[in-house]
Design a protein around this motif. Structure first.
Motif, short mmCIF file in Angstrom:
data_model
loop_
_atom_site.label_atom_id
_atom_site.label_comp_id
_atom_site.label_asym_id
_atom_site.label_seq_id
_atom_site.Cartn_x
_atom_site.Cartn_y
_atom_site.Cartn_z
N SER A 21 -34.49 -13.58 17.33
CA SER A 21 -33.09 -13.20 17.56
C SER A 21 -32.77 -11.85 16.94
O SER A 21 -32.11 -11.02 17.55
CB SER A 21 -32.15 -14.29 17.06
N VAL A 22 -33.21 -11.64 15.72
CA VAL A 22 -33.16 -10.32 15.09
C VAL A 22 -34.59 -10.06 14.62
O VAL A 22 -35.06 -10.66 13.66
CB VAL A 22 -32.18 -10.25 13.90
N THR A 56 -29.45 -14.35 7.03
CA THR A 56 -28.81 -14.69 8.29
C THR A 56 -29.05 -13.54 9.27
O THR A 56 -29.44 -12.43 8.87
CB THR A 56 -27.30 -14.87 8.12
N ASP A 57 -28.81 -13.79 10.54
CA ASP A 57 -28.95 -12.72 11.52
C ASP A 57 -28.03 -11.55 11.20
O ASP A 57 -28.42 -10.39 11.35
CB ASP A 57 -28.67 -13.23 12.94
N ASP A 58 -26.81 -11.83 10.76
CA ASP A 58 -25.88 -10.75 10.40
C ASP A 58 -26.42 -9.90 9.25
O ASP A 58 -26.30 -8.67 9.27
CB ASP A 58 -24.50 -11.31 10.04
N GLU A 59 -27.02 -10.55 8.27
CA GLU A 59 -27.60 -9.81 7.14
C GLU A 59 -28.78 -8.96 7.61
O GLU A 59 -28.95 -7.82 7.16
CB GLU A 59 -28.04 -10.78 6.04
N LYS A 60 -29.59 -9.51 8.51
CA LYS A 60 -30.72 -8.75 9.04
C LYS A 60 -30.25 -7.53 9.81
O LYS A 60 -30.87 -6.46 9.74
CB LYS A 60 -31.59 -9.65 9.94
N LEU A 61 -29.15 -7.67 10.54
CA LEU A 61 -28.60 -6.53 11.28
C LEU A 61 -28.14 -5.42 10.34
O LEU A 61 -28.30 -4.24 10.63
CB LEU A 61 -27.47 -6.98 12.20
N VAL A 62 -27.60 -5.80 9.19
CA VAL A 62 -27.21 -4.80 8.18
C VAL A 62 -28.46 -4.07 7.67
O VAL A 62 -28.45 -2.84 7.52
CB VAL A 62 -26.44 -5.46 7.01
N GLU A 65 -29.48 -1.53 10.15
CA GLU A 65 -28.64 -0.32 10.07
C GLU A 65 -29.14 0.58 8.95
O GLU A 65 -29.20 1.81 9.11
CB GLU A 65 -27.18 -0.71 9.82
#
Length: 76
Positions: A21-22, A56-62, A65
């Protein structure tokens, strides 16, 4: 390290690893920089490397970035 490491970006890695997913930014060039603070291959810090599996996926997205910004020299 003699070879030039390619620039990483999330869009390309999503195509290379569609099952994640990420996707992990790992490109199997596991070598620390001279300061021993981050990986030369994926540009993650030691803390980011250690925590990746529990993020989490959100943390991985950070983290992604940050990776993209580091490659541009925007952040350390």
């Amino acid at each position: 390290m003699s070879a030039t490491v390619p620039k990483l970006n999330l869009a390309d890695m999503r195509q290379r690893k569609p099952e994640q997913s990420v996707p992990s930014p790992c490109i199997s060039v596991c070598e620390l920089d001279l300061e021993r603070t981050r990986c030369k291959g994926c540009h993650r810090t030691l803390d980011e490397l250690r925590a990746w599996g529990a993020m989490t996926d959100d943390e991985k997205l950070v983290v992604w970035e940050r990776i993209e910004a580091r490659q541009l020299g925007a952040i350390a």
